[in-house]
Design a protein around this motif. Structure first.
Motif, mmCIF file in Angstrom:
data_model
loop_
_atom_site.group_PDB
_atom_site.id
_atom_site.type_symbol
_atom_site.label_atom_id
_atom_site.label_comp_id
_atom_site.label_asym_id
_atom_site.label_seq_id
_atom_site.Cartn_x
_atom_site.Cartn_y
_atom_site.Cartn_z
ATOM 1 N N THR A 1 0.837 -1.199 0.000
ATOM 2 C CA THR A 1 0.000 0.000 0.000
ATOM 3 C C THR A 1 0.870 1.245 0.000
ATOM 4 O OG1 THR A 1 -1.634 -1.213 1.316
ATOM 5 C CG2 THR A 1 -1.913 1.168 1.145
ATOM 6 N N VAL A 2 0.822 1.998 -1.095
ATOM 7 C CA VAL A 2 1.586 3.239 -1.196
ATOM 8 C C VAL A 2 0.779 4.337 -0.506
ATOM 9 C CG1 VAL A 2 2.588 4.943 -2.770
ATOM 10 C CG2 VAL A 2 2.653 2.506 -3.349
ATOM 11 N N ASN A 3 1.172 4.665 0.726
ATOM 12 C CA ASN A 3 0.336 5.586 1.487
ATOM 13 C C ASN A 3 1.117 6.214 2.647
ATOM 14 O OD1 ASN A 3 -2.001 6.969 2.101
ATOM 15 N ND2 ASN A 3 -2.944 5.308 3.250
ATOM 16 N N ALA A 4 0.613 7.344 3.089
ATOM 17 C CA ALA A 4 1.035 7.991 4.334
ATOM 18 C C ALA A 4 -0.200 8.673 4.886
ATOM 19 C CB ALA A 4 2.143 9.006 4.082
ATOM 20 N N PHE A 5 -0.323 8.713 6.199
ATOM 21 C CA PHE A 5 -1.519 9.302 6.794
ATOM 22 C C PHE A 5 -1.212 9.725 8.221
ATOM 23 C CE2 PHE A 5 -1.594 4.738 7.309
ATOM 24 C CZ PHE A 5 -1.935 4.540 8.646
ATOM 25 N N ALA B 1 5.947 16.239 6.260
ATOM 26 C CA ALA B 1 5.495 17.610 6.494
ATOM 27 C C ALA B 1 4.039 17.771 6.072
ATOM 28 C CB ALA B 1 6.383 18.592 5.738
ATOM 29 N N HIS B 2 3.654 17.123 4.980
ATOM 30 C CA HIS B 2 2.259 17.153 4.538
ATOM 31 C C HIS B 2 1.345 16.580 5.621
ATOM 32 C CE1 HIS B 2 -1.080 16.616 1.588
ATOM 33 N NE2 HIS B 2 -1.342 15.561 2.342
ATOM 34 N N GLU B 3 1.729 15.434 6.189
ATOM 35 C CA GLU B 3 0.907 14.813 7.228
ATOM 36 C C GLU B 3 0.915 15.643 8.513
ATOM 37 O OE1 GLU B 3 -1.030 12.540 6.376
ATOM 38 O OE2 GLU B 3 -0.095 12.213 4.420
ATOM 39 N N ILE B 4 2.043 16.235 8.841
ATOM 40 C CA ILE B 4 2.096 17.130 10.000
ATOM 41 C C ILE B 4 1.133 18.300 9.784
ATOM 42 C CG2 ILE B 4 3.560 18.801 11.215
ATOM 43 C CD1 ILE B 4 5.907 16.841 10.769
ATOM 44 N N ASP C 1 -0.475 20.461 1.512
ATOM 45 C CA ASP C 1 0.646 20.671 0.596
ATOM 46 C C ASP C 1 1.288 22.031 0.839
ATOM 47 O OD1 ASP C 1 0.483 18.210 -0.641
ATOM 48 O OD2 ASP C 1 -0.763 18.919 -2.300
ATOM 49 N N ASP C 2 0.464 23.032 1.129
ATOM 50 C CA ASP C 2 0.997 24.358 1.430
ATOM 51 C C ASP C 2 1.877 24.305 2.684
ATOM 52 O OD1 ASP C 2 0.154 27.490 0.707
ATOM 53 O OD2 ASP C 2 0.762 27.193 2.785
ATOM 54 N N TRP C 3 1.403 23.600 3.707
ATOM 55 C CA TRP C 3 2.219 23.389 4.909
ATOM 56 C C TRP C 3 3.540 22.715 4.539
ATOM 57 C CZ3 TRP C 3 2.191 25.253 9.588
ATOM 58 C CH2 TRP C 3 0.993 25.654 10.214
ATOM 59 N N ALA C 4 3.469 21.704 3.675
ATOM 60 C CA ALA C 4 4.676 20.942 3.332
ATOM 61 C C ALA C 4 5.734 21.840 2.703
ATOM 62 C CB ALA C 4 4.317 19.792 2.387
ATOM 63 N N VAL C 5 5.313 22.765 1.837
ATOM 64 C CA VAL C 5 6.267 23.671 1.204
ATOM 65 C C VAL C 5 7.003 24.488 2.259
ATOM 66 C CG1 VAL C 5 6.450 25.730 -0.253
ATOM 67 C CG2 VAL C 5 5.076 23.789 -1.011
ATOM 68 N N ARG C 6 6.270 25.023 3.225
ATOM 69 C CA ARG C 6 6.893 25.880 4.239
ATOM 70 C C ARG C 6 7.716 25.078 5.246
ATOM 71 N NH1 ARG C 6 2.631 28.291 7.193
ATOM 72 N NH2 ARG C 6 1.261 26.725 6.309
ATOM 73 N N LEU C 7 7.158 23.949 5.696
ATOM 74 C CA LEU C 7 7.836 23.183 6.740
ATOM 75 C C LEU C 7 9.110 22.522 6.240
ATOM 76 C CD1 LEU C 7 4.786 21.540 8.571
ATOM 77 C CD2 LEU C 7 6.179 23.479 9.338
ATOM 78 N N THR C 8 9.099 22.029 5.003
ATOM 79 C CA THR C 8 10.325 21.422 4.474
ATOM 80 C C THR C 8 11.439 22.461 4.391
ATOM 81 O OG1 THR C 8 9.439 21.745 2.235
ATOM 82 C CG2 THR C 8 9.246 19.536 3.181
ATOM 83 N N TYR C 9 11.100 23.663 3.939
ATOM 84 C CA TYR C 9 12.112 24.718 3.855
ATOM 85 C C TYR C 9 12.654 25.060 5.231
ATOM 86 C CZ TYR C 9 14.203 29.299 3.480
ATOM 87 O OH TYR C 9 15.075 30.345 3.589
#
Length: 318
Positions: free
Chosen positions: A158-162, A190-193, A251-259
């Protein structure tokens, strides 16, 4: 030193989106005379359906708002105490882990997932501290910080994250092994966070009662099993719309948190390509909780342009 992105809430064009639907087709009450039995029955069903729908709307929209400690936004949620969310996630975690073969036995991979997850949270702490310095009365903080747990699951198919409410974050081996860089792993986590910080699960539980009430109203009005099924379909479609918007926000969170954690946010585009290849043709986007990966690339690119109008700085982990 990484440039700090100031927090600005609410997120542009995300939380304030609305959906427009076609005009409601109302029953026509014609005929002559004092009204037959069929007409009276329809009127009674209509009144009952309106009462159910009104109760569902009023119950939801009169819920007292609760302040999100991370964003400062007032939200309608099912649980107003973060401790309740954390407890719910802890209680649900064993079942979710069991459904995916238990925790992975790959020690190095498990450690990497945990280390990257905590690195992202440290970046969030720096971001919030900088925001509070600029806005002394804000007092933004992460109430789930000590509750977050990051787990690699043994599921090889199963290709997944949650994520569960309160901070339980999971990624399967099937997705982990397809990732090409640590930055891509950071993007997934970061997306899941982001889902947890925005309390998406908690909000969805609050809305679910309204959706069920609307579905019941449609079923009563139709007066048939087919009508009840149609009501459930409409209810599900409304719920999925909220789900897609939540994915875009995450996804918006992921952009900021990864940076903020020192990773290149463009790694998220690679994640979308991997998901596209894993998903095949898949269901139509309208009937899918997640937007299609190809479409999410456009959302991610727009977020990158929004936060980095002059381009992404050099020296970030890919």
């Amino acid at each position: 030193m990484a440039r700090t992105i100031p927090l600005r809430f609410p997120f542009p064009q995300q939380q304030r989106r609305t959906s427009s639907y076609g005009q409601e087709r109302r029953p026509m009450f014609g005929g002559s005379g004092g009204g037959g039995g069929a007409g009276s029955a329809i009127k009674i069903r209509l009144l009952i359906a309106l009462a159910i729908a009104a109760f569902a709307f009023i119950s939801y929209y009169t819920k007292p708002g609760d302040k999100n400690e991370v964003t400062g936004e007032t939200e309608r949620v099912a649980m107003t105490e973060e401790a309740e969310e954390i407890q719910l996630g802890v209680q649900a975690a064993p079942e979710m882990v069991g459904m995916h073969g238990g925790p992975s036995r790959k020690v190095a991979a498990q450690q990497q997932v945990q280390q990257v997850g905590w690195r992202i949270l440290e970046g969030l702490d720096r971001q919030l501290a900088e925001y509070n310095k600029e806005h002394p009365d804000a007092n933004r903080h992460n109430p789930y910080e000590k509750a977050f747990q990051f787990t690699l699951l043994a599921d090889p198919r199963t290709v997944n994250a949650f994520a569960l409410p309160g901070g339980q974050v999971f990624i399967t081996e099937a997705l982990y092994r397809d990732l090409e860089t640590e930055g891509q792993l950071a993007g997934v986590l970061a997306h899941e966070i982001g889902h947890v910080l925005s309390r998406h699960g908690n909000k969805q539980m609050a809305r679910q009662g309204m959706f069920q009430g609307l579905a019941g109203a449609i079923g009563v009005l139709a007066g048939s099993q087919q009508g009840a099924q149609m009501g459930q379909m409409i209810s599900s479609a409304i719920g999925m719309k909220y789900g897609r918007e939540a994915e875009i926000e995450a996804d918006d969170w992921a952009v900021r948190l990864t940076y903020q954690a020192g990773y290149d946010p463009r790694a998220m585009e690679g994640v979308m390509r991997i998901l596209e290849q894993a998903g095949g043709s898949g269901p139509p986007e309208f009937l899918s909780t997640h937007p299609k990966p190809a479409n999410r690339v456009a959302y991610i690119e727009a977020a990158i342009k929004k936060y980095f109008p002059d381009g992404i700085p050099d020296g970030l982990r890919p």
